[in-house]
Design a protein around this motif. Structure first.
Motif, mmCIF file in Angstrom:
data_model
loop_
_atom_site.group_PDB
_atom_site.id
_atom_site.type_symbol
_atom_site.label_atom_id
_atom_site.label_comp_id
_atom_site.label_asym_id
_atom_site.label_seq_id
_atom_site.Cartn_x
_atom_site.Cartn_y
_atom_site.Cartn_z
ATOM 1 N N GLU B 70 -1.053 68.202 1.969
ATOM 2 C CA GLU B 70 -0.123 68.822 0.912
ATOM 3 C C GLU B 70 0.408 67.471 0.284
ATOM 4 O OE1 GLU B 70 -1.472 72.066 1.284
ATOM 5 O OE2 GLU B 70 -0.256 71.667 -0.358
ATOM 6 N N LYS B 71 0.803 66.717 1.080
ATOM 7 C CA LYS B 71 1.595 65.455 0.361
ATOM 8 C C LYS B 71 0.557 64.748 -0.408
ATOM 9 C CE LYS B 71 5.606 65.157 3.232
ATOM 10 N NZ LYS B 71 6.363 64.428 4.093
ATOM 11 N N ARG B 77 0.551 64.806 -8.607
ATOM 12 C CA ARG B 77 1.697 65.660 -9.337
ATOM 13 C C ARG B 77 3.161 64.954 -9.189
ATOM 14 N NH1 ARG B 77 5.432 69.198 -8.560
ATOM 15 N NH2 ARG B 77 5.421 68.791 -6.104
ATOM 16 N N ALA B 78 3.325 64.364 -8.206
ATOM 17 C CA ALA B 78 4.690 63.714 -8.281
ATOM 18 C C ALA B 78 4.586 62.453 -9.110
ATOM 19 C CB ALA B 78 4.825 63.079 -6.698
ATOM 20 N N ILE B 79 3.621 61.700 -9.265
ATOM 21 C CA ILE B 79 3.645 60.865 -10.337
ATOM 22 C C ILE B 79 3.960 61.440 -11.805
ATOM 23 C CG2 ILE B 79 2.263 58.925 -11.426
ATOM 24 C CD1 ILE B 79 3.259 58.190 -8.479
ATOM 25 N N GLY B 275 13.173 57.151 -2.406
ATOM 26 C CA GLY B 275 12.496 56.191 -1.802
ATOM 27 C C GLY B 275 11.860 56.688 -0.512
ATOM 28 N N LYS B 276 11.952 57.351 0.063
ATOM 29 C CA LYS B 276 11.303 57.941 1.368
ATOM 30 C C LYS B 276 9.985 58.373 0.835
ATOM 31 C CE LYS B 276 11.604 61.172 4.985
ATOM 32 N NZ LYS B 276 12.214 62.313 5.614
ATOM 33 N N THR B 277 9.849 59.068 -0.200
ATOM 34 C CA THR B 277 8.847 59.941 -0.689
ATOM 35 C C THR B 277 7.803 58.635 -1.113
ATOM 36 O OG1 THR B 277 9.844 61.595 -1.484
ATOM 37 C CG2 THR B 277 7.663 61.501 -2.264
ATOM 38 N N GLU B 280 6.173 57.154 1.648
ATOM 39 C CA GLU B 280 5.321 58.031 2.342
ATOM 40 C C GLU B 280 3.924 57.783 1.557
ATOM 41 O OE1 GLU B 280 8.173 61.530 3.927
ATOM 42 O OE2 GLU B 280 6.931 61.980 2.233
ATOM 43 N N MET B 281 4.243 58.008 0.119
ATOM 44 C CA MET B 281 2.994 57.688 -0.740
ATOM 45 C C MET B 281 2.476 56.429 -0.351
ATOM 46 S SD MET B 281 4.774 59.191 -3.952
ATOM 47 C CE MET B 281 3.831 59.256 -5.293
ATOM 48 N N ARG B 282 3.030 55.695 -0.111
ATOM 49 C CA ARG B 282 2.567 54.084 0.060
ATOM 50 C C ARG B 282 1.726 54.165 1.428
ATOM 51 N NH1 ARG B 282 6.727 49.412 0.320
ATOM 52 N NH2 ARG B 282 6.824 49.842 -1.888
ATOM 53 N N GLU B 283 2.119 54.705 2.369
ATOM 54 C CA GLU B 283 1.527 54.989 3.479
ATOM 55 C C GLU B 283 -0.006 55.809 3.370
ATOM 56 O OE1 GLU B 283 2.776 53.032 5.985
ATOM 57 O OE2 GLU B 283 1.111 53.559 7.339
#
Lengths: 501, 390
Positions: B70-71, B77-79, B275-277, B280-283
């Motif tokens: 989902e992420k 969408r987040a961007i 920042g956490k997100t 996560e996105m980076r990962e």
């Protein structure tokens, strides 16, 4: 990723298959065209079955090579799909990472499958198919050109070995010739064999397979026909005998009277018929001057040895018949014999002093005219035979495209051409040539003449004296009959008298 | 959640580099324009900070494994949400914003070249609001010292009169740092700044302080006033993931800017990420697959910028003096993965590489006189090299 990919794969496989087929067909056509063209230019022919095998082999090779190159591997298909549909390398990625795991990787595979499934099914993309079609058209053009190019004919070393087949026109022409020969005015004993020989010729040319066979058959037939029709002819023989026996005017008359058949219109049968109608006039025109000259040569006064002269002429005529070995019924034999007999009668009358010079000369003129007519009659028959033979020769050569080999079929050994016998400038004092005793005595004893033995010019009297001595010695040999000895001595006396004058 | 096999190694590397943000209070710098978090005492982080990092990294990687797909789906969408918020404060600069967000997620830094007044500072401020990240701005001047950037130990006297050394953090201690006119600082200060950018930590008096992730530096260069500046050396400029060129806004954009700022000069972007997100996105981005062909293309592209290589491009032989380093290839692939997710794709495409080639390579290749005489800019040369690369 499987279903969507397989669905699209079928489409591309079909496109590739069509391209491979186009390549195979093109390759087959190119192979056939190239081989056919090469063999044609080399004048080599092959059975049609071989070309089929060549086409199949070329197609197989072309198809195999194109399949190896165009074979739609999954990687190529994936690349093609991404490019054609703008999938941003989705398919390639899904294919390359098929066995990998990971959140994003698995999601990518799912996304690729969904995308492929959602792709609309379009007909196979024939990208650059026009190139394959153009290749096929070029290959077909090459094959057609190879078929259309005429085969180079092998230069046949021997033209006689070229193939021959008688055409319908040629057969009809020969049959027409046969009919004409059968309908001509030749004696049956001549025209039947001639016609039969021509019929055999017809069969031979129909069976001939080479030019050489045709030529041999035609020339052979011409030769046989000419031999057949001219076999009874003896004019040349008689003329030759007359010449050898010093009856030169008679010889010339016969020779020139025989040559009138050499007319170019004998190539057509209508020309032969025209010749037959006008032949006698032609011959008469050629014979008469010589016989007139003959008559003139006998116009020697009695006091000047007319009797002796007649003796010589009569003897020469008799020798001519004997030399020619003419049968008694031969027209020339009859004519010459009659001519000699009549002259003998005239000689008897002159010796008996019952005929004067004027009467004798008049009788000679009349007699020569009659002899001329008889010669014309005899020559008319013989020249017609030659004309028919000449017609057969010219016609067959024309029909079969050959060259006549009978340019001078009539030859008389020792025969002189026309005017050389006739006196060029008649003179009252001249004694015309015609045989022994008819020499031209225009030279005086002091005149220089050419001596063939010494190669020098000597006085005529000196040369004459030598000849006298030779003759005297010959006469003493006892090989000459008394009558001939008397004639010789009479001749020599005339020469002596003339020389003394 | 399954770990992506490709990223297993890099996970550990990242884990070693991540700051233990859970133990660190939010901080800000001492420079002008300190933002959001109040000054906090410097916290001495033991050298064994790596022990905490792996927990954080693994925690991020393993947290709610069922929600990872989902992420991933919501990445784009987040961007887009961030961009929507930024659009409230920034007019135009869409490409700049895209690249900046890409660099942030990818863990890189950006060098921005543009004339004053085009919104560079506002951009970073708005970003900080939208990403809920502390922001600081450092105005580089020739007299700026390294300690002005990193911080220094100061003597502090408590109420009892006892003296003690306290580390006063510098403005670098923020998540988003705007290093304005970095080329005006002395090489020493530049070097200190760039070291921090590279290491994500500050060492003062043998004490190491880790910077909080995500840490992002947006440095600027003024292309107009070059007098009295210290151009960044090649080795230093190579540390920037991107170099972005900010053009002068169009008339319409200027009008929009005027209209917008008549209402308020303050940023109005709201926080939509944290920042956490971002981490996560980076990962997640590390797990984006790249096919071999694209990898080869990228390698060939970077190789084709080197004139000394035998089978290089003709363009490089003619116009390039110094080619791009291997960092360029790393940057291309890393950013391409992020870009793919930003655009809703799960794989890198050629388009990603070709689009990112310009910001990645333009500051990494040095042109020779032939290019200057032919009036070719770096972007022109990159275009030619792209055309020669298979």
């Amino acid at each position: 990723m499987q279903k969507g990919f397989l669905k699209q794969k079928k489409k591309y496989i079909l496109g590739s298959a069509l391209k491979c087929a186009a390549c195979a067909v093109s390759c087959g056509l190119v192979c056939v065209g190239a081989v056919l063209l090469a063999l044609k230019l080399s004048a080599i022919s092959l059975n049609a079955g071989y070309y089929v095998l060549i086409a199949l082999g070329g197609a197989a090779i072309g198809g195999a090579i194109s399949f190896a190159i165009l074979r739609p591997t999954d990687a190529k298909l994936a690349k093609r799909l991404d490019a054609d549909y703008g999938l941003h390398e989705r398919t390639q990625t899904a294919l390359e990472f098929t066995n990998e795991s990971g959140v994003v990787v698995e999601m990518q595979r799912g996304d690729a499958e969904e995308t492929l499934q959602a792709l609309p099914y379009r007909r196979p993309s024939f990208s650059r198919m026009w190139q394959y079609i153009a290749l096929g058209v070029l290959a077909l053009a090459l094959a057609v050109a190879a078929i259309a190019v005429p085969a180079r004919k092998e230069a046949i070393a021997d033209p006689r070995q070229e193939p021959f087949e008688a055409t319908e026109l040629q057969i009809v022409a020969v049959q027409e010739l046969i009919d004409n020969v059968k309908g001509c005015d030749l004696e049956v004993a001549l025209k039947d064999p001639a016609a039969a020989r021509l019929e055999r010729l017809l069969a031979e040319v129909q069976a001939a397979t080479t030019v050489g066979q045709m030529q041999d058959s035609v020339y052979g037939a011409i030769s046989d026909v000419m031999t057949t029709v001219s076999f009874p002819n003896n004019a040349a023989h008689v003329a030759d005998a007359a010449w050898r026996k010093y009856v030169s005017y008679l010889s010339a008359a016969i020779v020139n009277g025989s040559n009138v058949y050499r007319k170019p219109d004998l190539a057509s049968y209508s020309g032969v018929k025209a010749f037959a109608r006008e032949n006698a006039d032609y011959i008469a025109g050629e014979v008469a001057p010589y016989m007139n000259a003959f008559a003139e040569s006998l116009n020697v006064n009695i006091a000047n040895g007319l009797s002796m002269r007649l003796t010589l002429v009569i003897s020469a005529l008799g020798d001519t018949v004997e030399a020619a070995q003419l049968p008694a019924t031969d027209p020339f034999s009859v004519t010459i014999a009659a001519f000699a007999a009549q002259l003998t009668q005239y000689k008897g009358m002159i010796d008996a002093s019952t005929m004067d010079d004027e009467a004798a000369h008049k009788n000679f003129t009349t007699l020569c005219g009659l002899v001329s007519d008889r010669i014309v009659e005899a020559l008319e028959v013989q020249t017609y035979r030659l004309a028919v033979g000449r017609h057969v020769d010219l016609r067959l050569c024309s029909v079969f495209g050959l060259t006549s080999q009978y340019e001078q079929p009539f030859e008389a050994i020792g025969a002189m051409e026309g005017d050389s016998v006739l006196p060029s400038t008649p003179d009252d004092d001249e004694t015309h040539e015609g045989g022994i005793g008819e020499g031209d005595l225009k030279y005086g004893s002091n005149e220089s003449v050419y001596d063939p033995d010494s190669g020098e010019y000597v006085q005529y009297g000196t040369l004459l004296g030598r000849y006298y001595a030779i003759v005297e010695e010959y006469l003493r040999g006892g090989t000459v009959t008394p009558e001939m000895e008397a004639a010789i001595r009479a001749y020599l006396s005339i020469l002596a008298q003339a020389n003394a004058q | 959640m399954k770990k992506a096999k490709h990223s297993k190694k890099t996970e550990q590397e990242v884990a070693a580099e991540l700051a233990p943000s859970a133990l660190e209070p939010e901080t800000n710098g001492t420079a002008v324009d300190a933002e959001i978090a109040p000054e906090a005492e410097g916290t001495i982080v033991p050298e064994t900070a790596e022990t905490a990092a792996p927990e954080t990294a693994e925690a991020i990687a393993e947290e709610q494994p069922a929600e990872a797909p989902e992420k991933v789906k919501e990445f784009g969408r987040a961007i887009d949400e961030v961009k929507r918020e930024l659009a409230k404060d920034i007019v135009g600069m869409d490409d700049i914003i895209d690249n900046v967000l890409c660099a942030i997620v990818a863990g890189g830094n950006v060098l921005l070249e543009g004339v004053p007044g085009v919104g560079k500072t506002r951009l970073v401020r708005s970003l900080g609001r939208a990403l809920r990240l502390p922001f600081s701005r450092i105005q580089f001047t020739p007299d700026l010292m390294p300690s002005d950037v990193t911080g220094a130990n100061i003597i502090e006297q408590d109420e009892a009169g006892r003296m003690s050394m306290v580390f006063q953090r510098g403005p670098i201690f923020a998540n988003l740092v705007l290093a304005d006119e970095i080329n005006r600082a002395t090489p020493k200060t530049q070097s200190a700044m760039l070291e921090v950018m590279q290491e994500h930590k500050v060492t003062v008096s043998k004490q190491t302080y880790l910077l909080e992730e995500p840490f992002f530096v947006l440095a600027t260069e003024n292309p107009i006033e070059q007098d009295g500046t210290y151009p960044l050396p090649e080795a230093q400029i190579d540390r920037f993931m991107f170099k972005l060129l900010v053009g002068f806004p169009s008339a319409e954009e200027i009008a929009n800017i005027v209209n917008m700022t008549q209402i308020t000069m303050d940023e109005t972007a709201e926080a939509v990420l944290d920042g956490k997100t971002i981490l996560e996105m980076r990962e997640l981005a590390k797990g984006v697959p790249v096919i071999r062909d694209i990898l080869d293309f990228t390698v060939n592209l970077v190789s084709n910028t080197h004139p000394e290589i035998e089978k290089t491009s003709d363009t490089a032989k003619k116009y390039v003096k110094v080619g791009a380093s291997p960092r360029a290839a790393q940057a291309l692939i890393t950013c391409a993965k992020v870009r793919a997710l930003m655009h809703g794709r799960y794989n890198v495409s050629y388009e990603d590489i070709k689009t990112l080639a310009y910001p990645v390579l333009r500051h990494r290749i040095k042109l020779n006189y032939n290019a200057i005489s032919d009036k070719l800019a770096a972007d022109d040369v990159i275009t030619l090299i792209l055309g020669e690369t298979k």
